[in-house]
Design a protein around this motif. Structure first.
Motif, PDB file in Angstrom:
ATOM      1  N   GLY A 245     -14.879  -0.940  -1.921  1.00 45.41           N
ATOM      2  CA  GLY A 245     -15.100   0.439  -2.387  1.00 45.41           C
ATOM      3  C   GLY A 245     -14.974   1.377  -1.204  1.00 45.41           C
ATOM      4  O   GLY A 245     -15.507   1.109  -0.131  1.00 45.41           O
ATOM      5  N   SER A 246     -14.231   2.470  -1.403  1.00 51.05           N
ATOM      6  CA  SER A 246     -13.958   3.355  -0.272  1.00 51.05           C
ATOM      7  C   SER A 246     -14.241   4.805  -0.611  1.00 51.05           C
ATOM      8  O   SER A 246     -14.270   5.208  -1.781  1.00 51.05           O
ATOM      9  CB  SER A 246     -12.494   3.196   0.149  1.00 51.05           C
ATOM     10  N   LYS A 247     -14.384   5.594   0.426  1.00 47.98           N
ATOM     11  CA  LYS A 247     -14.589   7.038   0.277  1.00 47.98           C
ATOM     12  C   LYS A 247     -13.357   7.705  -0.339  1.00 47.98           C
ATOM     13  O   LYS A 247     -13.407   8.845  -0.762  1.00 47.98           O
ATOM     14  CB  LYS A 247     -14.879   7.627   1.671  1.00 47.98           C
ATOM     15  N   ASP A 248     -12.214   6.980  -0.353  1.00 47.50           N
ATOM     16  CA  ASP A 248     -11.013   7.586  -0.935  1.00 47.50           C
ATOM     17  C   ASP A 248     -11.041   7.569  -2.463  1.00 47.50           C
ATOM     18  O   ASP A 248     -10.028   7.816  -3.121  1.00 47.50           O
ATOM     19  CB  ASP A 248      -9.745   6.903  -0.407  1.00 47.50           C
ATOM     20  N   GLN A 249     -12.209   7.263  -3.061  1.00 44.35           N
ATOM     21  CA  GLN A 249     -12.489   7.343  -4.502  1.00 44.35           C
ATOM     22  C   GLN A 249     -11.846   6.207  -5.301  1.00 44.35           C
ATOM     23  O   GLN A 249     -11.679   6.320  -6.502  1.00 44.35           O
ATOM     24  CB  GLN A 249     -12.031   8.696  -5.087  1.00 44.35           C
ATOM     25  N   THR A 250     -11.474   5.124  -4.594  1.00 38.42           N
ATOM     26  CA  THR A 250     -10.898   3.998  -5.341  1.00 38.42           C
ATOM     27  C   THR A 250     -11.634   2.705  -5.031  1.00 38.42           C
ATOM     28  O   THR A 250     -12.206   2.543  -3.958  1.00 38.42           O
ATOM     29  CB  THR A 250      -9.406   3.772  -4.992  1.00 38.42           C
ATOM     30  N   ILE A 251     -11.583   1.821  -6.016  1.00 33.10           N
ATOM     31  CA  ILE A 251     -12.037   0.434  -5.821  1.00 33.10           C
ATOM     32  C   ILE A 251     -10.767  -0.403  -5.870  1.00 33.10           C
ATOM     33  O   ILE A 251      -9.928  -0.201  -6.753  1.00 33.10           O
ATOM     34  CB  ILE A 251     -12.985  -0.001  -6.955  1.00 33.10           C
ATOM     35  N   ARG A 252     -10.598  -1.306  -4.904  1.00 30.95           N
ATOM     36  CA  ARG A 252      -9.412  -2.166  -4.929  1.00 30.95           C
ATOM     37  C   ARG A 252      -9.847  -3.619  -5.009  1.00 30.95           C
ATOM     38  O   ARG A 252     -10.782  -4.021  -4.324  1.00 30.95           O
ATOM     39  CB  ARG A 252      -8.553  -1.942  -3.674  1.00 30.95           C
ATOM     40  N   ILE A 253      -9.141  -4.351  -5.841  1.00 34.99           N
ATOM     41  CA  ILE A 253      -9.373  -5.806  -5.929  1.00 34.99           C
ATOM     42  C   ILE A 253      -8.199  -6.460  -5.184  1.00 34.99           C
ATOM     43  O   ILE A 253      -7.039  -6.119  -5.432  1.00 34.99           O
ATOM     44  CB  ILE A 253      -9.395  -6.293  -7.396  1.00 34.99           C
ATOM     45  N   TRP A 254      -8.542  -7.374  -4.260  1.00 35.97           N
ATOM     46  CA  TRP A 254      -7.500  -8.016  -3.440  1.00 35.97           C
ATOM     47  C   TRP A 254      -7.467  -9.514  -3.746  1.00 35.97           C
ATOM     48  O   TRP A 254      -8.508 -10.123  -3.993  1.00 35.97           O
ATOM     49  CB  TRP A 254      -7.802  -7.847  -1.939  1.00 35.97           C
ATOM     50  N   SER A 255      -6.275 -10.089  -3.672  1.00 37.45           N
ATOM     51  CA  SER A 255      -6.138 -11.535  -3.834  1.00 37.45           C
ATOM     52  C   SER A 255      -6.031 -12.155  -2.447  1.00 37.45           C
ATOM     53  O   SER A 255      -5.190 -11.756  -1.651  1.00 37.45           O
ATOM     54  CB  SER A 255      -4.873 -11.833  -4.638  1.00 37.45           C
ATOM     55  N   CYS A 256      -6.910 -13.143  -2.173  1.00 31.86           N
ATOM     56  CA  CYS A 256      -6.878 -13.774  -0.842  1.00 31.86           C
ATOM     57  C   CYS A 256      -5.709 -14.734  -0.709  1.00 31.86           C
ATOM     58  O   CYS A 256      -5.215 -14.948   0.387  1.00 31.86           O
ATOM     59  CB  CYS A 256      -8.160 -14.536  -0.578  1.00 31.86           C
ATOM     60  N   SER A 257      -5.299 -15.325  -1.808  1.00 34.36           N
ATOM     61  CA  SER A 257      -4.193 -16.284  -1.674  1.00 34.36           C
ATOM     62  C   SER A 257      -2.901 -15.535  -1.373  1.00 34.36           C
ATOM     63  O   SER A 257      -2.054 -16.008  -0.659  1.00 34.36           O
ATOM     64  CB  SER A 257      -4.058 -17.111  -2.945  1.00 34.36           C
ATOM     65  N   ARG A 258      -2.779 -14.326  -1.926  1.00 36.33           N
ATOM     66  CA  ARG A 258      -1.542 -13.567  -1.685  1.00 36.33           C
ATOM     67  C   ARG A 258      -1.698 -12.584  -0.537  1.00 36.33           C
ATOM     68  O   ARG A 258      -0.712 -12.024  -0.062  1.00 36.33           O
ATOM     69  CB  ARG A 258      -1.169 -12.779  -2.937  1.00 36.33           C
ATOM     70  N   GLY A 259      -2.941 -12.353  -0.143  1.00 37.63           N
ATOM     71  CA  GLY A 259      -3.173 -11.421   0.968  1.00 37.63           C
ATOM     72  C   GLY A 259      -2.745 -10.009   0.618  1.00 37.63           C
ATOM     73  O   GLY A 259      -2.224  -9.289   1.455  1.00 37.63           O
ATOM     74  N   ARG A 260      -2.968  -9.595  -0.631  1.00 36.52           N
ATOM     75  CA  ARG A 260      -2.532  -8.251  -1.020  1.00 36.52           C
ATOM     76  C   ARG A 260      -3.367  -7.741  -2.183  1.00 36.52           C
ATOM     77  O   ARG A 260      -4.077  -8.488  -2.839  1.00 36.52           O
ATOM     78  CB  ARG A 260      -1.055  -8.257  -1.398  1.00 36.52           C
TER      79      ARG A 260
END
Length: 1473
Positions: A245-260
């Motif tokens: 969660g960031s101050k840029d007003q977004t939540i991002r879900i990341w995949s560790c296997s793909r690193g993205r």
């Protein structure tokens, strides 16, 4: 109502990624200021049935600065362990059961910003700081490891719940990295996508990536390239999701296997609080996350205004979320949320705890998403507690965070039923008072002097009194109206008015019906009623007796005055306390003994509480009592506290029972009638500021302190009976010292000397409160702006600024007088008696006069004569102690200014301040003083200051001269320019003088500015060009051009171009020449030079390479002369014959010296190109004779310098077809130019002759190789003679014949060429030229012999004067002579020295011969005829039959006839015998 103690704790810290945490079983902790508060949640909290199941159970105390991180150990069996990080640089490990530190480390050098206890490794605590350093600390083995991954500020970090070595770190700039701590912190993934602070990182509770069916291609907005390194699919990184969660007003879900990134959730803008938020306004946001263990497809996040959202990750493309507490209004947080902690209670309820900027801790039921309970908290000191007399159990708390809390302590369903009032407050709330009869009417006073009235039952903003106190409001009290308010009719005035006492010492009476009207200072009424002439004391406390007939005022001097209504007649003064009175309280009236209502308890900055019984004073007949009574004995004395008393309160349930609050950190309950301490409460960690007895529970007391806490405690549960003394009080002091240190930058201390009643109001809690956006919020992003510790106390109770800032104390003007006023008490008393006698006796007797003489310091209080005596004594003292400046000041006080100035001038002790005061003694004194001071300053080498003083009396010329003579030219010019006329010659003189000095020192640019200032532009240009580098010359040329010095400008531009030429910067050279139209001709020369250089470079005949050719120099097609004229036409616009003629005239005026062996090649090339340019221009205007002359000059230059290569290149470029076309152009063969043309043709043939001859001596006959061979020896012609004109035997022995295997056609071609060329060689056999050259050689030889004789003669003279061996010298000379004579001379010649007359005769003959030759032959040089004869004979011997017999004959004849000089004698003999 439960008999349980309660705590209103400090607010959880703001802007920390993890400063609260919870463990299964129901223990929750949150960091607040410098400690951690622990809350038990669930059945084990022991809450009263029906009330929310939680209780504040304790505090972890030990850090000295803000706690920035808090994390529990989530390993079963060690839930009792937790870790904290703090701005004090330490990480501490605690046991919550004992509330003690287990261990700690201070490894970080910078502020710690993130902390987490690994969920996989039992004893691993990971922390990160603002500079990007991460420490891993293993508790059990007391070992640590440090990683420096990125030089960025870490905002949060979270250890993986599935793999013990993985840690995810979020940075301030939006980067997220996953590192492996087992591989020295190697970065496994660098996740890029966010562009602002990372506030929270949550790992998916399930390993693997099957829990979310994310179609990556569809959803991803990320690029396909993996972030960070491409790594193989190891088990380490295989499958796990990560949410950020960031101050840029977004939540991002990341995949560790793909690193993205695989999913982006953008926060919605929710409508709230009566209107939507403008999406364009980027509201302050904190985005924290929680990924529930049992619901991996859901994610909890905070939102803009304090709302919590539950996201459904299975439908991410729809942005589906559920709002917490959507049904019930007002349950959500009203400000941003900082932390979310899951907690599983003993009865297996899944709860979520949240901390927020609105200072509430809320608990949510994850099953229903509803709020279970709220724990309010305080963001500042608890200054005041007040129970409502009407609404029983309603406790108002005045807090330093700018909010009033009203706590319904009787609420059955909620232990913490607290309402906040913030509108219109905007400052620390320091005083509160409920209206005795009107429901919900609460008066408040603030730190900034504001007084207002709140209706706590409505949502309206408060009414604010239009009259403000100048300082903090100390106390509020409701009482009967006094004049002038009481003078209105019955219906026109309120039954009670509001009295406020402020820090400036004034008590105001406010009309609650007309708060907008004026408030009245009661001092006026006190003065009028009691006819008081003297100064009234500074008031610090007001208290009305319950029946409203008597008012008590406490004062700064410790006195308490008792007044009677209706007009405030003073009936009694109590002189008991001797320090500022902080609190006064009257006993209640409903006791079993009515006379107790006359008891009045008071506390001051002394630690003793006094109780006075005022029954007799109040009940005595006021008429009979003329003067007010003074009481000096108390009714009861309560001593035991060890620091000042801030508040006292009588118990409404008992007779004569009192509770007191003190700065010693404790509250004490007393039985006043027996003067007995009953119980002592020590729960606070700070200094107590207020105390109140519960109106319903006799055992229950509330207290507030500067530790941001309000405690409800029971008297029956306290183990101590009296305040701590000795060691215990030291422990309490230590406890208080661990409070946060004051941050001095926050707020300036008041500079006034007004009394500070409790000195509590200096703390700084929070900054401004914005009306529109809710309760007070502080801008200090690190903390809820903690209160500072208060100022030290002073004996007088006055906060002295001087003592706070340790400035050096100024020296006293009257030290002797001051010291005499600090003697023993007896002496001081005697002073008073002597003074009184002197002032009040009609005539002074001798004794008194003698006393006054002796006590000179009393002159301050008697007459002028005595004062003068005192000044005299003090002045002498100053001089003896070496402080003349203080003596001068005393004399000034006396008025003897002129004397002071004269004395100071004589002693060289004049000062700025003395001179500044001089005008008081008159204009002429001032002039004299300034001049004297200027002289003094010159002696002290302060010339600039001296000049400034001279300017103050308009002595401008003197000031300028002073500066100039001491080499302050810059300052002198500034003064002269500012104060003199522009045409004043002084100014020009200054410029020129300074310019000359700068020029001498090599500061040419500044010198040029000086010359320009003096309007000497020519000199400016000249001085700029002095350095001689290209840049300086160009600037100088431009400058000369600007100021109209065209001739100078063009000469400088040419110099600049020549400099650039040396660096082979062709482009720059052309730019420099562009500055002047008059240099057009030079541009043509440079153009030709550039083309020729490029040509030579391409043929590898020039070593130096040049990079910056002009673009037009790149084409190579076509004959050389045609290319030159084409470029002149296209680039330099040379088209018409007039333009050619103009250029020709420009260049013809320039003459260069003839070349020698030592002329540098670059210079030689320039001079040759100058001649060639003239040749081309002459051809263009059809002036063929001039063209031939110019071409010949170019050839002769290369010939004279011995540069055969250049000569041949000139031939090949300008005479590619030979000289025949020129012969045709010249027309008439007998014209004047014939000699010049003949010379040119001869040189052309001469060059070809050499090339042909050399080709015979080489294996390879190609023309280009001849040229190359010639180039490698740019030797002089004479050298080539000596080398090549060797004996025939030598030459024959060389490889001169054509090689047997050489192709015959080539020999035939060579023979053809040679025949053609050798026939033309007849032109070289010019008899007259041979004769002329012979005469010239004779002259040269005679001159050389004469010079040698002179040298020898001089040498013998020197030797005779230095040694005694002339024979030796002569033999040496002979040897030298033989050595110096040419080796190829005959031996007979060596032994026949010529006499001087013989030499003179030879010289005369030769000169006469030369004179007879026609000028046309002498002007134009011609190749050496004998040299050509020798070469031809050589060729004849190398290639028999190649040279005709006739030509050989002619050559031999010429050699015999003219080869009589030394140079040719030997060669002649070889070929002619």
């Amino acid at each position: 109502m439960g008999q349980d103690p309660r705590t209103l704790p400090p607010s959880p810290n703001w802007y920390c990624a993890r400063c609260s945490d919870a463990v299964p079983g129901g223990l929750f902790g949150f960091a607040a200021r410098t400690s951690v508060f622990l809350v038990r949640v669930g059945p084990s909290a022991g809450a009263i049935p029906g009330t929310p199941p939680f209780r504040v159970i304790g505090e972890l105390v030990g850090h000295t600065e803000r706690v920035s991180g808090f994390t529990f150990s989530h390993h079963p069996g060690q839930y009792n362990l937790c870790a904290t990080s703090s701005d004090d640089g330490t990480v501490k490990i605690w046991d919550v059961e004992t509330k003690a530190v287990v261990t700690e480390h201070a490894l970080h050098q910078h502020t710690i910003s993130a902390l987490h206890w690994s969920p996989q490794v039992k004893d691993l605590i990971v922390s990160g700081d603002e500079k990007g350093v991460v420490f891993c600390y293993w508790l059990n083995r007391n070992d640590s490891q440090h990683h420096f991954i990125e030089p960025r500020t870490i905002f949060c970090l979270t250890c993986s719940p599935h793999h013990e070595d993985l840690v995810a770190i979020g940075y301030k700039d939006g980067i997220v990295v996953i590192i492996d701590i087992s591989k020295k912190g190697e970065v496994i993934h660098r996740l890029r996508g966010h562009d602002d602070e990372i506030h929270s990182i949550a790992w998916c509770p399930l390993p693997g990536e099957d829990c979310l069916s994310i179609n990556q291609e569809e959803n991803s907005e990320e690029p396909e390239i993996p972030n960070g390194k491409v790594i193989e699919q190891t088990p380490v990184t295989k499958g796990c999701y990560l949410a950020t969660g960031s101050k840029d007003q977004t939540i991002r879900i990341w995949s560790c296997s793909r690193g993205r990134g695989v999913m982006i959730l953008k926060l919605p803008f929710l409508k709230r609080r009566g209107g939507g938020i403008d999406p364009t306004v980027k509201e302050r946001l904190w985005l924290t996350l929680h990924w529930p263990k049992d619901q991996p497809t859901q994610l909890v996040s905070s939102c803009f205004g304090g709302e919590l959202l539950l996201w459904d990750l299975t439908q991410s493309w729809r942005r589906k979320y559920t709002l917490f507490s959507a049904s019930s209004e007002g349950q959500n947080h009203s400000r941003i949320v900082f932390n979310l902690c899951p907690l599983q209670t003993e009865d297996d309820k899944q709860l979520l705890l949240s901390t927020s900027m609105d200072r509430d801790v809320k608990c949510w039921d994850m099953a229903t998403l509803e709020c279970c309970w709220t724990l309010p908290s305080l963001g500042g000191f608890a200054y005041k507690l007040a129970f409502s007399p009407v609404d029983m159990g309603c406790l108002a708390i005045g807090v330093g965070d700018g909010m009033i809390r009203v706590w319904n302590t009787l609420s059955i369903k909620n232990n913490y039923d607290v309402k906040n009032f913030w509108q219109g407050v905007k400052s620390k709330v320091t005083a509160l008072c409920w209206h005795p009869a009107k429901e919900g009417c609460l008066a408040f006073g603030t730190d900034d002097g504001k007084v207002g009235l709140y209706d706590t039952y409505s949502n309206k903003p408060p009414q604010i009194s239009s009259t403000y106190h100048k300082k903090t409001v100390y106390t509020l009290a409701w009482g009967p109206p006094l004049p002038p308010i009481s003078l209105g009719g019955e219906g026109d005035r309120p039954s009670l008015t509001l009295y406020s006492c402020g820090g400036e010492g004034i008590v105001l009476q406010h009309n609650p019906w007309k708060l907008g009207g004026e408030a009245y200072d009661i001092n006026k009424l006190i003065r009028d009623t009691n006819s008081i002439k003297y100064k009234l004391p500074v008031h610090t406390e007001i208290s009305w007796k319950a029946d409203g007939k008597i008012m008590a005022l406490g004062n700064e001097d410790g006195s308490i005055e008792i007044f009677q209504v209706p007009n405030l007649k003073l009936i009694c003064t109590i002189q008991q306390h001797h320090k500022l009175v902080n609190t006064i309280s009257w006993h209640h009236e409903h006791g079993s003994q009515p006379e107790l209502s006359y008891l009045m308890a008071s506390g001051s900055n002394n630690a003793i509480i006094y109780v006075h019984n005022l029954k007799t004073v109040i009940e005595s007949n006021p008429e009979t009592q003329v003067t007010p009574v003074t009481i000096t004995e108390p009714y009861r004395t309560l001593s035991g506290h060890t620091a000042k008393i801030t508040s006292v309160a009588w118990s409404p349930h008992h007779d004569g029972r009192l509770v007191s609050a003190s700065y010693d950190g404790t509250a004490q309950v007393w039985d006043t009638l027996r003067e007995e301490p009953l119980c002592n409460f020590r729960g606070h960690r700070g200094r107590l500021l207020c105390v109140a007895w519960s109106p319903l529970d006799p055992d229950c007391i509330y207290s507030g302190a500067d530790d941001f806490c309000v405690y409800k405690w029971l008297t029956s549960m306290q183990e101590h009976s009296r305040p701590p003394q000795g060691k215990k009080s030291i422990e309490l002091e230590k406890k208080r010292l661990s409070q946060p240190k004051p941050k001095p930058k926050k707020k300036k201390k008041p500079t006034s000397r007004a009394p500070v009643k409790q000195e509590v109001y200096d703390g700084n809690e929070d900054e401004s409160i914005r009306e529109s956006s809710g309760p007070v919020e502080n801008g200090v992003s690190d903390q809820e702006g903690e209160e500072e510790a208060r100022e030290p106390e002073f004996p007088s109770g006055v906060a002295s600024v001087e003592s706070l800032t340790k400035k050096r104390k100024a020296r006293s003007m009257l030290p002797l007088t001051t010291s005499l006023d600090h003697r023993s008490k007896e002496e001081l008393h005697q002073d008073c008696l002597v003074l009184a006698t002197a002032k009040h006796s009609k005539e002074l007797n001798k004794e008194v006069s003698a006393d006054l003489e002796e006590r000179f310091h009393l002159g301050l209080f008697t007459d002028r004569g005595a004062l003068y005596r005192m000044i005299e004594v003090e002045g002498k003292g100053h001089l003896e102690n070496g402080h003349p400046e203080l003596f001068h000041q005393l004399m000034l006080w006396k008025g003897d200014l002129k004397g002071v100035l004269q004395t100071a001038a004589e002693r060289g002790e004049l000062t700025d301040s003395l001179v500044a005061m001089a005008p008081v003694a008159g204009y002429h004194v001032w002039l004299w003083a300034v001049e004297a001071f200027a002289k003094q300053l010159c002696f002290q080498d302060q010339y600039v200051k001296a000049a400034s003083h001279l300017l103050s009396i308009h002595k401008v010329y003197e000031a300028v001269e002073l500066l100039k003579s001491n080499h302050f030219y810059r300052e002198a010019i500034a003064v002269a320019k500012a104060r003199l006329r522009p045409e004043d010659p002084i100014l020009k003189d200054l410029y020129l003088t300074w310019g000359a000095i700068l020029e001498k020192d090599g500061h040419y640019a500044v010198a040029a500015k000086c010359y320009l200032g003096a309007a000497c532009a020519y000199d400016a240009a000249k001085v700029l060009s002095k350095k001689g580098d290209a840049a300086s010359l160009k600037t100088a040329a431009e400058l000369a051009s600007i100021v109209g010095e065209n001739e100078l400008s063009s000469s400088l531009a040419l110099r600049c171009a020549q400099e650039l030429l040396l660096a082979r910067n062709w482009v720059g050279a052309q730019e420099a020449l562009k500055l002047h139209e008059s240099l057009k001709g030079q541009r043509l020369v440079f153009c030709l030079l550039e083309l020729l250089s490029k040509h030579l470079e391409e043929r590898q005949l020039l070593e130096a390479k040049s990079s910056s050719y002009n673009t037009w120099a790149t084409g190579t097609a076509g004959p050389f002369v045609e290319r030159v004229t084409a470029i002149w036409k296209s680039t330099f616009s040379l088209e018409s014959p007039e333009q050619y003629q103009a250029a020709l005239q420009q260049l013809q005026s320039i003459k260069y010296p003839s070349a020698t062996n030592n002329t540098p090649s670059k210079q030689l090339l320039l001079h040759i190109c100058h001649d060639l340019t003239l040749a081309v221009l002459s051809q263009q205007v059809a002036s063929w004779d001039a063209a031939v002359e110019a071409l010949l000059r170019a050839v002769v230059r290369s010939y004279d310098s011995g540069n055969f290569t250049i000569m041949q290149e000139v031939h090949s470029a300008f005479l590619p077809e030979g000289c025949d076309h020129l012969k045709h152009k010249l027309g008439e063969p007998q014209s004047l130019i014939t000699p010049a043309f003949k010379s040119l043709e001869a040189f052309f043939i001469y060059g070809h002759l050499y090339e042909f001859w050399w080709s015979l001596s080489r294996h390879c006959p190609k023309s280009s190789v001849w040229v190359r061979a010639a180039h490698r020896r740019t030797a002089s012609v004479e050298q080539s003679q000596q080398i090549n004109n060797a004996t025939p035997e030598e030459t024959d022995s060389g490889d001169s014949q054509p090689e047997p295997n050489r192709p015959p056609e080539l020999d035939v071609r060579l023979t053809e060429e040679s025949k053609q060329m050798l026939i033309t060689c007849k032109e070289l056999f010019s008899e007259k030229h041979a004769s002329l050259q012979n005469s010239q050689r004779t002259v040269a030889e005679v001159q050389e012999t004469l010079a040698e004789m002179i040298r020898q003669h001089q040498k013998s003279q020197v030797c005779k004067s230095t040694t005694n061996g002339p024979d030796k010298n002569e033999s040496e000379q002979a040897a030298e002579q033989s050595l110096s004579s040419p080796q190829n001379e005959c031996k007979e010649e060596k032994n026949q020295p010529l006499s001087l007359p013989e030499l003179t005769k030879r010289l005369t003959e030769a000169n006469e011969k030369i004179a007879k030759f026609p000028e046309s032959v002498k002007i134009w040089p011609f190749p050496d005829v004998l040299e050509c004869c020798l070469i031809l004979l050589h060729i004849g011997s190398q290639c028999p039959g190649s040279v005709t017999q006739d030509m050989q004959q002619q050559a031999q004849e010429l050699l015999q006839k003219y080869g009589n000089t030394k140079v040719y004698k030997r060669y002649c003999e070889t070929f002619c015998t």
